[in-house]
Scaffold this motif. Sequence first.
Motif, PDB file in Angstrom:
ATOM      1  N   UNK A 108       0.833  -1.201   0.000  1.00 35.26           N
ATOM      2  CA  UNK A 108       0.000   0.000   0.000  1.00 35.26           C
ATOM      3  C   UNK A 108       0.872   1.257   0.000  1.00 35.26           C
ATOM      4  N   UNK A 109       0.232   2.400  -0.128  1.00 33.43           N
ATOM      5  CA  UNK A 109       0.928   3.684  -0.070  1.00 33.43           C
ATOM      6  C   UNK A 109       0.973   4.134   1.394  1.00 33.43           C
ATOM      7  N   UNK A 110       1.978   3.701   2.117  1.00 35.75           N
ATOM      8  CA  UNK A 110       1.976   3.833   3.567  1.00 35.75           C
ATOM      9  C   UNK A 110       2.939   4.915   4.064  1.00 35.75           C
ATOM     10  N   UNK A 111       2.602   5.434   5.239  1.00 33.45           N
ATOM     11  CA  UNK A 111       3.486   6.304   6.006  1.00 33.45           C
ATOM     12  C   UNK A 111       3.409   5.874   7.464  1.00 33.45           C
ATOM     13  N   UNK A 112       4.548   5.802   8.126  1.00 35.42           N
ATOM     14  CA  UNK A 112       4.619   5.469   9.546  1.00 35.42           C
ATOM     15  C   UNK A 112       5.010   6.727  10.316  1.00 35.42           C
ATOM     16  N   UNK A 113       4.247   7.058  11.346  1.00 35.10           N
ATOM     17  CA  UNK A 113       4.542   8.210  12.191  1.00 35.10           C
ATOM     18  C   UNK A 113       4.892   7.705  13.582  1.00 35.10           C
ATOM     19  N   UNK A 114       6.102   8.053  14.050  1.00 34.18           N
ATOM     20  CA  UNK A 114       6.626   7.539  15.326  1.00 34.18           C
ATOM     21  C   UNK A 114       6.811   8.686  16.319  1.00 34.18           C
ATOM     22  N   UNK A 115       5.825   8.967  17.147  1.00 30.89           N
ATOM     23  CA  UNK A 115       5.978  10.046  18.113  1.00 30.89           C
ATOM     24  C   UNK A 115       6.852   9.650  19.297  1.00 30.89           C
TER      25      UNK A 115
ATOM     26  N   UNK B   7      12.256  14.726  24.016  1.00 29.45           N
ATOM     27  CA  UNK B   7      11.135  15.320  24.739  1.00 29.45           C
ATOM     28  C   UNK B   7       9.822  14.626  24.429  1.00 29.45           C
ATOM     29  N   UNK B   8       8.749  15.387  24.399  1.00 25.66           N
ATOM     30  CA  UNK B   8       7.422  14.829  24.155  1.00 25.66           C
ATOM     31  C   UNK B   8       6.678  15.705  23.159  1.00 25.66           C
ATOM     32  N   UNK B   9       5.492  15.263  22.782  1.00 25.32           N
ATOM     33  CA  UNK B   9       4.660  16.012  21.849  1.00 25.32           C
ATOM     34  C   UNK B   9       3.209  15.922  22.321  1.00 25.32           C
ATOM     35  N   UNK B  10       2.478  16.998  22.171  1.00 28.69           N
ATOM     36  CA  UNK B  10       1.074  16.956  22.568  1.00 28.69           C
ATOM     37  C   UNK B  10       0.278  16.109  21.580  1.00 28.69           C
ATOM     38  N   UNK B  11      -0.777  15.503  22.074  1.00 29.32           N
ATOM     39  CA  UNK B  11      -1.632  14.703  21.202  1.00 29.32           C
ATOM     40  C   UNK B  11      -2.239  15.551  20.083  1.00 29.32           C
ATOM     41  N   UNK B  12      -2.514  16.822  20.396  1.00 34.41           N
ATOM     42  CA  UNK B  12      -3.056  17.706  19.376  1.00 34.41           C
ATOM     43  C   UNK B  12      -2.075  17.966  18.251  1.00 34.41           C
TER      44      UNK B  12
ATOM     45  N   UNK C 165       0.096  16.590  12.779  1.00 30.51           N
ATOM     46  CA  UNK C 165       1.177  16.005  11.976  1.00 30.51           C
ATOM     47  C   UNK C 165       0.664  14.832  11.147  1.00 30.51           C
ATOM     48  N   UNK C 166      -0.137  13.972  11.764  1.00 34.06           N
ATOM     49  CA  UNK C 166      -0.690  12.822  11.045  1.00 34.06           C
ATOM     50  C   UNK C 166      -1.600  13.285   9.917  1.00 34.06           C
TER      51      UNK C 166
ATOM     52  N   UNK D 173      -2.092  13.775   3.417  1.00 36.37           N
ATOM     53  CA  UNK D 173      -2.175  14.403   2.099  1.00 36.37           C
ATOM     54  C   UNK D 173      -0.816  14.743   1.502  1.00 36.37           C
ATOM     55  N   UNK D 174       0.255  14.516   2.258  1.00 35.94           N
ATOM     56  CA  UNK D 174       1.607  14.800   1.775  1.00 35.94           C
ATOM     57  C   UNK D 174       2.197  13.531   1.177  1.00 35.94           C
ATOM     58  N   UNK D 175       2.139  13.421  -0.132  1.00 40.33           N
ATOM     59  CA  UNK D 175       2.581  12.190  -0.780  1.00 40.33           C
ATOM     60  C   UNK D 175       4.092  12.007  -0.724  1.00 40.33           C
ATOM     61  N   UNK D 176       4.821  13.053  -0.349  1.00 36.70           N
ATOM     62  CA  UNK D 176       6.274  12.894  -0.213  1.00 36.70           C
ATOM     63  C   UNK D 176       6.631  12.010   0.972  1.00 36.70           C
ATOM     64  N   UNK D 177       5.664  11.778   1.872  1.00 37.53           N
ATOM     65  CA  UNK D 177       5.929  10.916   3.029  1.00 37.53           C
ATOM     66  C   UNK D 177       5.648   9.442   2.741  1.00 37.53           C
ATOM     67  N   UNK D 178       5.110   9.139   1.574  1.00 36.22           N
ATOM     68  CA  UNK D 178       4.791   7.748   1.247  1.00 36.22           C
ATOM     69  C   UNK D 178       6.072   6.908   1.238  1.00 36.22           C
ATOM     70  N   UNK D 179       6.017   5.769   1.922  1.00 33.24           N
ATOM     71  CA  UNK D 179       7.182   4.900   2.022  1.00 33.24           C
ATOM     72  C   UNK D 179       8.183   5.364   3.063  1.00 33.24           C
ATOM     73  N   UNK D 180       7.778   6.322   3.910  1.00 35.19           N
ATOM     74  CA  UNK D 180       8.685   6.860   4.906  1.00 35.19           C
ATOM     75  C   UNK D 180       8.195   6.638   6.322  1.00 35.19           C
ATOM     76  N   UNK D 181       9.144   6.625   7.257  1.00 41.17           N
ATOM     77  CA  UNK D 181       8.836   6.520   8.688  1.00 41.17           C
ATOM     78  C   UNK D 181       9.423   7.743   9.364  1.00 41.17           C
ATOM     79  N   UNK D 182       8.551   8.519  10.003  1.00 37.45           N
ATOM     80  CA  UNK D 182       8.933   9.808  10.570  1.00 37.45           C
ATOM     81  C   UNK D 182       8.968   9.756  12.084  1.00 37.45           C
ATOM     82  N   UNK D 183      10.110  10.072  12.676  1.00 38.02           N
ATOM     83  CA  UNK D 183      10.181  10.289  14.113  1.00 38.02           C
ATOM     84  C   UNK D 183       9.687  11.699  14.397  1.00 38.02           C
ATOM     85  N   UNK D 184       8.778  11.840  15.358  1.00 38.31           N
ATOM     86  CA  UNK D 184       8.123  13.127  15.578  1.00 38.31           C
ATOM     87  C   UNK D 184       8.232  13.537  17.036  1.00 38.31           C
ATOM     88  N   UNK D 185       8.606  14.803  17.272  1.00 29.73           N
ATOM     89  CA  UNK D 185       8.634  15.357  18.621  1.00 29.73           C
ATOM     90  C   UNK D 185       8.116  16.782  18.576  1.00 29.73           C
ATOM     91  N   UNK D 186       7.792  17.329  19.754  1.00 30.71           N
ATOM     92  CA  UNK D 186       7.290  18.692  19.830  1.00 30.71           C
ATOM     93  C   UNK D 186       8.410  19.710  19.742  1.00 30.71           C
TER      94      UNK D 186
END
Length: 203
Positions: free
Chosen positions: A142-149, A174-179, A184-185, A190-203
């Motif tokens: 599939x056209x997937x993206x993984x978001x890792x907070x 650190x941490x990130x708010x749920x909002x 970010x999610x 709608x950001x197709x540049x993230x397809x096939x990518x896994x993003x580490x996310x922080x606030x």
Amino acid sequence: MKITIIGGSKGTGAQLASLAHAADFDVTALSRSGTAPDGVRAIAGDATNPAVVADAVSGADAVVVTVGGTKGAAQPRTAITESVIAAMQETGVRRLVIQSSLGAGESITQLPALMRPIIKLLLGKALADHTEQEAVVRASGLDWTIVRPTSLNDKQPTGSWTALRVGEEGKISGSISRGDLAACILESVTDHSTIGGALGVSG
């Protein structure tokens, strides 16, 4: 745009549902409780049942999986994600975004070195589930993206965050708010540049 959220009754999923609805998305939320924010189509059901999920995702442009652990289940996130993928393949829906966790898979390298053994000790079972969940997603076709907070909090959203792939220069801590995570999610959907990518996310 039509979006289905698996696990949209509370936490990040509920905030995502609210944000998507406010942005004029047509939003469906599937959860065990069948509750959802105002304006969101709510479906009650077992997300490990592909037939139930197929009803929820049919006609969607994108599906987001944002679920937590389930008491008594060995790998609940993986089981639900397998069910979602089967339903998406059956109904022809291709865009998938999942909420995983920083520390899953190769993203352990994005954590400070001193934190790695602590995180493994405290969150070992959850991270093992997320790692297997990610493997299932990567193999889905599939056209997937993984978001890792990083760790989550309930503070007021700031409207900004850091999102980095493994190996990219920068710091995830650190941490990130749920909002902010929900925003970010939604952006990733709608950001197709993230397809096939896994993003580490922080606030």
